[in-house]
Design an enzyme around this catalytic site. Structure first.
Site, mmCIF file in Angstrom:
data_model
loop_
_atom_site.group_PDB
_atom_site.id
_atom_site.type_symbol
_atom_site.label_atom_id
_atom_site.label_comp_id
_atom_site.label_asym_id
_atom_site.label_seq_id
_atom_site.Cartn_x
_atom_site.Cartn_y
_atom_site.Cartn_z
ATOM 1 N N LYS A 54 -15.082 -8.942 1.243
ATOM 2 C CA LYS A 54 -15.014 -9.684 -0.031
ATOM 3 C C LYS A 54 -14.792 -8.721 -1.191
ATOM 4 O O LYS A 54 -14.019 -8.993 -2.109
ATOM 5 C CB LYS A 54 -16.315 -10.472 -0.249
ATOM 6 N N GLN A 98 -25.341 -13.550 -0.073
ATOM 7 C CA GLN A 98 -24.815 -13.576 1.289
ATOM 8 C C GLN A 98 -25.854 -14.153 2.261
ATOM 9 O O GLN A 98 -26.993 -13.687 2.314
ATOM 10 C CB GLN A 98 -24.424 -12.138 1.706
ATOM 11 N N ASP A 121 -20.189 -20.138 -4.576
ATOM 12 C CA ASP A 121 -20.269 -20.665 -3.207
ATOM 13 C C ASP A 121 -20.338 -22.189 -3.211
ATOM 14 O O ASP A 121 -20.226 -22.814 -2.153
ATOM 15 C CB ASP A 121 -21.528 -20.119 -2.519
#
Ligand code: NAD
Length: 285
Positions: A54, A98, A121
């Site tokens: 990422k 994460q 997200d």
């Protein structure tokens, strides 16, 4: 028949380029540089790999992307404190925590603490609720990436039958909603669905997001169907999807795995970061 590959790597590469151009134009116009803060707790090797990928994609596209690494022994309060500091930092456009978090951490509390305007997200109750009522704001990246991939290959969704295997908040539920909003007739299957093979065979578009290695077999697939293999499991040290390779002999389209959904997920993360920055700090007029 051999399925056409839905090449997520190639499509994502062109999206990364598009994002890079948009950021360049934004900076030229006096706008701010998007900034993605990535929070990693512990030393899970798979999570470290995802975070590294990422960061590389972000930096290549012109997004600043610092990592915030907490030890595996961190308490919920420490993670909440970090999220709050990032929420209060005017430079931060997006916050990604994460998953999975270590067992001692209250993951739901952490998710709920993220500022919805920075929730790249799309997993906070606010953004999940916006999606549920059909007024999406920031949409979860894997589901958004699946729809984008189907669109880029011109796969029709309106009036088609979509079957989703999995009902998680991360993938199954949001992708079902997105398919519904595109006027597909959607069946959601899960671990208590009695005859998964029969349900799958009815699918024009089949999304396998169960995390069960090679769950979907050749004879579960309608000839010509579009099959999206989301699952990632580790078997004998190798990464394995939810769809057995022989499905390529009957499907019309199939995502490679790896190289299908994963890169699209990262592309949508960067798009969400840019979008969050554009909404929070519009270009000066
Ligand atoms: P999850 O474990 O939260 O949910 C799995 C879902 O599958 C559950 O709803 C469960 O009911 C269903 N399920 C499990 N076993 C089943 C079975 N035998 N038959 C029918 N349904 C079954 O997982 P998740 O977070 O939704 O992720 C699903 C998979 O997708 C995982 O392998 C994950 O690693 C992968 N994933 C990949 C990406 C990517 O970018 N490539 C992103 C997110 C998730």
């Amino acid at each position: 028949m051999t399925a056409v590959q839905l090449d997520g790597r190639q499509v994502a590469a062109s999206i990364f380029d598009e994002i890079g151009r948009r950021i360049h134009a934004r900076l030229e116009g006096g706008g701010s540089r998007p900034h993605l803060a990535v929070v990693l707790v512990g030393d899970d090797p798979a999570s470290e790999t995802y975070v590294r990928m990422k960061r590389k994609n972000s930096e290549d596209a012109g997004i600043e992307s610092p990592d915030y690494h907490l030890p595996s022994t961190a308490a919920t309060d420490e993670v909440l404190g970090l999220v709050e500091r990032l929420n209060d930092d005017p430079a931060v456009s997006g916050i990604l925590v994460q998953a999975p978090l270590p067992a001692q951490i209250d993951s739901a509390a952490v998710m709920e603490r993220i500022d919805p305007a920075r929730d790249v997200d799309g997993l906070t109750p606010y953004n999940a609720g916006r999606l549920a009522i059909g007024s999406p704001n920031l949409v979860p990246c894997t589901p958004a990436g699946i729809i984008e991939l189907l669109d880029r290959y011109g796969i029709e969704l309106a009036g088609r039958h979509a079957v989703v295997i999995g009902r998680s908040n991360l993938v199954g539920k949001p992708v079902s909603l997105l398919l519904l909003y595109r006027h597909a007739t959607v069946t959601i299957c899960h671990s208590r669905t009695p005859d998964l093979a029969a349900e799958s065979r009815r699918a024009d578009v089949l999304v396998a997001a169960a995390g069960q290695p090679h769950l979907v077999q050749r004879d579960w697939v309608k000839p010509g169907a579009a099959v999206i293999d989301v699952g990632v499991s580790r078997v004998d040290g190798k990464l394995v999807g939810d769809v057995e390779p022989e499905v390529a002999e009957v499907a019309g389209w199939l995502t490679p795995n790896p190289g299908g959904v994963g890169p699209m997920t990262r592309a949508m993360l960067l798009l969400n970061t840019l979008r969050a920055e554009e909404l929070r700090r519009p270009l000066p007029s």
